[in-house]
Every structure is written in C-alpha cells, then in structure tokens.
Design an enzyme around this catalytic site. Structure first.
Site, PDB file in Angstrom:
ATOM      1  N   TYR A  78     -50.004 -28.687  -5.116  1.00  0.00           N
ATOM      2  CA  TYR A  78     -49.729 -30.119  -5.007  1.00  0.00           C
ATOM      3  C   TYR A  78     -49.507 -30.758  -6.375  1.00  0.00           C
ATOM      4  O   TYR A  78     -49.654 -31.962  -6.539  1.00  0.00           O
ATOM      5  CB  TYR A  78     -50.891 -30.834  -4.319  1.00  0.00           C
ATOM      6  CG  TYR A  78     -50.999 -30.588  -2.831  1.00  0.00           C
ATOM      7  CD1 TYR A  78     -51.301 -29.323  -2.336  1.00  0.00           C
ATOM      8  CD2 TYR A  78     -50.817 -31.625  -1.914  1.00  0.00           C
ATOM      9  CE1 TYR A  78     -51.407 -29.097  -0.969  1.00  0.00           C
ATOM     10  CE2 TYR A  78     -50.921 -31.400  -0.553  1.00  0.00           C
ATOM     11  CZ  TYR A  78     -51.225 -30.133  -0.091  1.00  0.00           C
ATOM     12  OH  TYR A  78     -51.332 -29.913   1.263  1.00  0.00           O
ATOM     13  N   LYS A 138     -55.932 -16.037  -3.030  1.00  0.00           N
ATOM     14  CA  LYS A 138     -55.021 -14.906  -2.759  1.00  0.00           C
ATOM     15  C   LYS A 138     -54.806 -14.212  -4.098  1.00  0.00           C
ATOM     16  O   LYS A 138     -53.678 -14.086  -4.572  1.00  0.00           O
ATOM     17  CB  LYS A 138     -53.694 -15.405  -2.191  1.00  0.00           C
ATOM     18  CG  LYS A 138     -53.650 -15.526  -0.686  1.00  0.00           C
ATOM     19  CD  LYS A 138     -53.850 -14.224   0.083  1.00  0.00           C
ATOM     20  CE  LYS A 138     -52.617 -13.360   0.073  1.00  0.00           C
ATOM     21  NZ  LYS A 138     -52.818 -12.125   0.880  1.00  0.00           N
ATOM     22  N   ASP A 156     -56.079 -15.071   3.923  1.00  0.00           N
ATOM     23  CA  ASP A 156     -55.655 -14.571   5.232  1.00  0.00           C
ATOM     24  C   ASP A 156     -56.855 -14.039   6.018  1.00  0.00           C
ATOM     25  O   ASP A 156     -57.030 -14.331   7.204  1.00  0.00           O
ATOM     26  CB  ASP A 156     -54.535 -13.513   5.094  1.00  0.00           C
ATOM     27  CG  ASP A 156     -54.765 -12.504   3.969  1.00  0.00           C
ATOM     28  OD1 ASP A 156     -55.785 -12.617   3.253  1.00  0.00           O
ATOM     29  OD2 ASP A 156     -53.922 -11.599   3.796  1.00  0.00           O
ATOM     30  N   ASP A 169     -56.077 -27.424   2.667  1.00  0.00           N
ATOM     31  CA  ASP A 169     -55.333 -28.217   3.649  1.00  0.00           C
ATOM     32  C   ASP A 169     -55.158 -27.428   4.940  1.00  0.00           C
ATOM     33  O   ASP A 169     -55.461 -27.904   6.032  1.00  0.00           O
ATOM     34  CB  ASP A 169     -53.966 -28.586   3.065  1.00  0.00           C
ATOM     35  CG  ASP A 169     -53.114 -29.343   4.073  1.00  0.00           C
ATOM     36  OD1 ASP A 169     -53.618 -30.318   4.656  1.00  0.00           O
ATOM     37  OD2 ASP A 169     -51.959 -28.941   4.287  1.00  0.00           O
ATOM     38  N   ASP A 193     -57.258 -27.811   8.845  1.00  0.00           N
ATOM     39  CA  ASP A 193     -56.635 -28.007  10.170  1.00  0.00           C
ATOM     40  C   ASP A 193     -57.013 -26.861  11.110  1.00  0.00           C
ATOM     41  O   ASP A 193     -57.200 -27.071  12.305  1.00  0.00           O
ATOM     42  CB  ASP A 193     -55.097 -28.075  10.063  1.00  0.00           C
ATOM     43  CG  ASP A 193     -54.575 -29.515   9.964  1.00  0.00           C
ATOM     44  OD1 ASP A 193     -55.270 -30.351   9.342  1.00  0.00           O
ATOM     45  OD2 ASP A 193     -53.482 -29.799  10.492  1.00  0.00           O
TER      46      ASP A 193
HETATM   47  C1  IPM Z   1     -54.029 -33.959   4.584  1.00  0.00           C
HETATM   48  C2  IPM Z   1     -52.550 -34.107   4.733  1.00  0.00           C
HETATM   49  C3  IPM Z   1     -51.885 -34.282   3.373  1.00  0.00           C
HETATM   50  C4  IPM Z   1     -52.141 -33.038   2.544  1.00  0.00           C
HETATM   51  C5  IPM Z   1     -50.405 -34.584   3.461  1.00  0.00           C
HETATM   52  C6  IPM Z   1     -50.171 -35.877   4.191  1.00  0.00           C
HETATM   53  C7  IPM Z   1     -49.748 -34.584   2.124  1.00  0.00           C
HETATM   54  O1  IPM Z   1     -52.010 -33.030   5.434  1.00  0.00           O
HETATM   55  O2  IPM Z   1     -54.669 -34.872   4.063  1.00  0.00           O
HETATM   56  O3  IPM Z   1     -54.561 -32.932   5.013  1.00  0.00           O
HETATM   57  O4  IPM Z   1     -51.417 -32.048   2.664  1.00  0.00           O
HETATM   58  O5  IPM Z   1     -53.081 -33.070   1.789  1.00  0.00           O
HETATM   59 MN    MN Z   2     -53.489 -31.641   6.163  1.00  0.00          MN
END
Ligand code: IPM
Ligand code: MN
Ligand code: NAD
Length: 362
Positions: A143, A193, A226, A250, A254
């Site tokens: 990032y 990784k 992984d 990130d 999720d």
């Molecule tokens: C998160 C989101 C952000 C990230 C996006 C919106 C850039 O997915 O906060 O998890 O990747 O950090």
């Molecule tokens: Mn995210």
C-alpha cells in the site's frame, strides 16, 4: 490512548465520516448506541459530522479537504463508515480518504479482532470459541502507493507497483503485536511469504525475530501466508495474534469475517499507539453497493468498532456492555439481518442492541 476519560465522566470529541454506500446506514444505527453506552458510563459524545466521501468528490473534485488531518486532529477519535461507489474509480475514492488518513495520521496499527458469537452460524463444522486478532501493518508494504505505468494502451504496456517494507515500520508494529499477545494468550504468528519474496518478507522475518527475543514470555512462530489461510479454517482456535503486512492483513481479515458470522460483523481500529493522532474506527467491510438503500445492512461491525473506539479512549464498562448487548441481540433470530440468516433490518437489530444495552449496566 487519547482523551482518556479517567474519571469516567467527561466529553469525547468524535468526528464522524459516514462516507458512501451502506456507510451512512451503519453509522446512523451505531451512533445512538455509542451515545447510550458512553452515557451510562458518564461520558458524553460531542459529534462533528464530516461530509467526506464520493459525493464530495463528484461535487468538488476532492474526497476530503487538504487539511483533513488537521481537522481530525482536533478530535479524540473518528468513526468511519465506508468509502467507494460504482461511479467513482475505487482507487481514487480509497486513496482520497481512508488510505490517506491512515498514512497522513501515521496510524500504523490496524487492529482486527476475529471472534465467534454463540448461535451465529458460520462455515466451519465447529466454529465456536474462535478468538484471535489480526495486527496489520497499516502504512506501507503493498500500500505504499509507489509505481508507474508506461506504453499506455499498447501491447507493451507495463505497470510497476513497488512494495515498501521498512525496518522502522516492521519493528513498531511487531512490538505492538507482542505486547498485545502478552495481555492475551501469549502467541504471535508472523505471516509472510519469505519463501517467494527475496527481500521484503525476509526483512520481516529478521526484524520480528529480533523483537521476539525481547519478549521471552511470548511464544513466536513464522507461518507462510498461504498456509495461514488454510490454518485459519482448519484450526482457528490455535491462533492468538496474527502479525501481518498490509496486504496479507487485509486479505486474512476478510477471511476471518465468516468465522464471526460474515463481513457485516467484523470491526477494526486504525491506531497510532503512543498517541499523537486520534484513532479511526471502522467496520472491516466496504460500501456494499449490492445492498445499499435496502435497510438490511448489518450494523454490528460498525457498532463493535464503536466499542473499540470507547475502549481506546479509556471507557471500560461501556464497550463491555456494547459487546454483551450485541451477543444478546444476535441470540434472538428474529432481529438478525439477512446476512445472519434473519429477516430483520438494520433498524430491528439496532433496536434489539439498544434494548439489551438498557439493561446491561446496573
Ligand atoms: C479495508 C479495505 C481497504 C484496504 C480498501 C478500501 C483500500 O479493504 O479497510 O480492509 O484494502 O485496506
Ligand atoms: Mn479489506
Ligand atoms: P464489501 O465489503 O463492500 O462487500 C462484500 C460483500 O459483503 C457484499 O456482498 C456485501 O453486500 C456484503 N456486506 C458487506 N458489508 C455488509 C454488511 N454490513 N451487512 C451485510 N452485508 C454486507 O466489499 P466490495 O464489494 O469488495 O467493495 C465495495 C466497495 O467498497 C468498493 O468500492 C471498495 O473499494 C470499497 N471498500 C471500502 C472499504 C472501506 O471503506 N474501508 C473496505 C472495503 C471495500
């Protein structure tokens, strides 16, 4: 910790960025609950609304003003909904707002708890008792925002995106993770990784091993990203603190969301430990354009982010009461939103949390 409310009486200055998509819907449901919980602990929220987001971009050409960091700096915390809208390029919206705030305020820790809730169905055969936390480096890595493109539109077109991994950033987030593990279950799992990467993640391995040596009461392991993805599903209860680079944090946060009941349940905090900037508290999910305007967005990720906001600002009972109220509300299937298999709405689940909250602190 900023603006600590040590005597449990006082005012907390909260900047609110509702943002795009379901952001305004989940923030609308959350704010009264935070006010209620904080009020029960003798703290008043002084809320400033900031109209930052894609509407502002379409009207003015900027998602947020140039002095955004300064504006935010006059508050104790930020409650953030979501950013992103189909008619604005995603990278423009996110680099104009949430990624800019993380970098400009140097919010170098992104804290993302993954906790299962009794009665909430998940994808695992036995998903009960999951309780770990992702500590995500939040300022650099993939990032960094450095790169370029050349030979536009030709067959030779090339894009370069440079990942930056600095000793300073790795060390400070690692110290935070080990300190947190010390107060939790005593295990840090570094996620890299460093087999495929020859430089960046090799540096992570080296620096984190050095930090680990200062915490001999904390167990430490290095796991490839992984393999960690598989372990999160196969043996999630074997985890405590996952220390991740920006992109792995990130993705894995999720992946952790379904273990909590879904993306609508997952909270997060962007922090600068040691002070100097207010934290930004936001649900892990995005603007969910597929369900916007239908009144069915699950507000719990935002509510729990609000609980983290109160806890980081020195409140003790209010965040616990909010968590207990969420547990009580989701136990009642009729109030649950559709993502949790219910037929309720954003409003019904928020009302159920409010009712539970009213009886949570005696
Ligand atoms: C998160 C989101 C952000 C990230 C996006 C919106 C850039 O997915 O906060 O998890 O990747 O950090
Ligand atoms: Mn995210
Ligand atoms: P998303 O998190 O918005 O949605 C993924 C799926 O989860 C969708 O089906 C959505 O309906 C569901 N979902 C998300 N939150 C929910 C909730 N509270 N209740 C019920 N269901 C929920 O991710 P996406 O679709 O990849 O991204 C949509 C937009 O959001 C994009 O513009 C993206 O860049 C942006 N985004 C922003 C943030 C942020 O503001 N921090 C985070 C992630 C994505």
């Amino acid at each position: 910790m900023r603006g600590a409310v040590n005597d449990t009486r006082g005012t907390l200055r909260v900047a609110v960025v509702r943002g795009d998509g379901i952001g305004p819907e989940v923030v609308e449901a959350t704010l009264p609950l935070l006010e209620q919980a904080a009020g029960q602990e003798g703290t008043r929220l002084q809320v400033s609304e900031l109209d930052w987001g894609s509407d502002r971009y379409l009207a003015t050409g900027a998602v947020m003003p140039a002095d955004a960091a300064e504006i935010v700096g006059g508050h104790d915390a930020v409650l953030f909904g979501a950013v992103g809208r189909p008619d604005v390029p995603a990278h423009v919206a996110v680099w104009g707002l949430i990624l800019a705030l993380r970098q400009q305020l140097d919010l170098y820790v992104n804290l993302r708890p993954v906790t299962s809730w009794p009665g909430i169905p998940g994808p695992l055969r036995d998903g009960s008792g999951v309780d770990f936390v992702v500590v995500r480096e939040n300022t650099e890595g993939e990032y960094a925002g450095i790169g370029g493109r050349t030979h536009a539109g030709t067959i030779d077109e090339v894009a370069v995106e440079v990942a930056v991994h600095s000793r300073r950033a790795i060390e400070r987030v690692a110290r935070y993770a080990f300190d947190l593990a010390r107060r939790r279950n005593g295990l840090v799992s570094l996620v890299t990784k460093s087999n495929a990467s020859k430089y960046g993640y090799v540096l992570w391995d080296e620096v984190v091993a050095e930090v680990a040596a200062d915490f001999d009461d904390v167990r430490y392991e290095a796991v490839f990203a992984d393999a960690m993805a598989a372990r999160m599903i196969e043996r999630p209860r074997s985890l405590d603190v996952l220390l991740c680079s920006n992109l792995f944090g990130d993705i894995l946060s999720d992946l952790g969301a379904p273990l909590q009941g879904g993306l609508g349940m997952a909270p997060s905090a962007n922090l600068r430990p040691g002070g100097g900037a207010p934290g930004v508290f936001e649900p892990v999910h995005g603007s969910a354009p597929d369900i916007v305007g239908r009144g069915v967005a699950n507000p719990i990720g935002c509510v729990l982010s609000g609980a983290m906001l109160l806890a980081e600002n020195g409140l003790v009972e209010a965040p616990r009461a909010l968590e207990r109220a969420v547990a009580a509300a989701v136990a009642d299937e009729s109030a649950r939103t559709p993502d949790l298999g219910g037929r309720g709405t954003t409003r019904t689940i928020a009302e159920a949390i409010g009712e539970a909250l009213a009886t949570a602190i005696v």
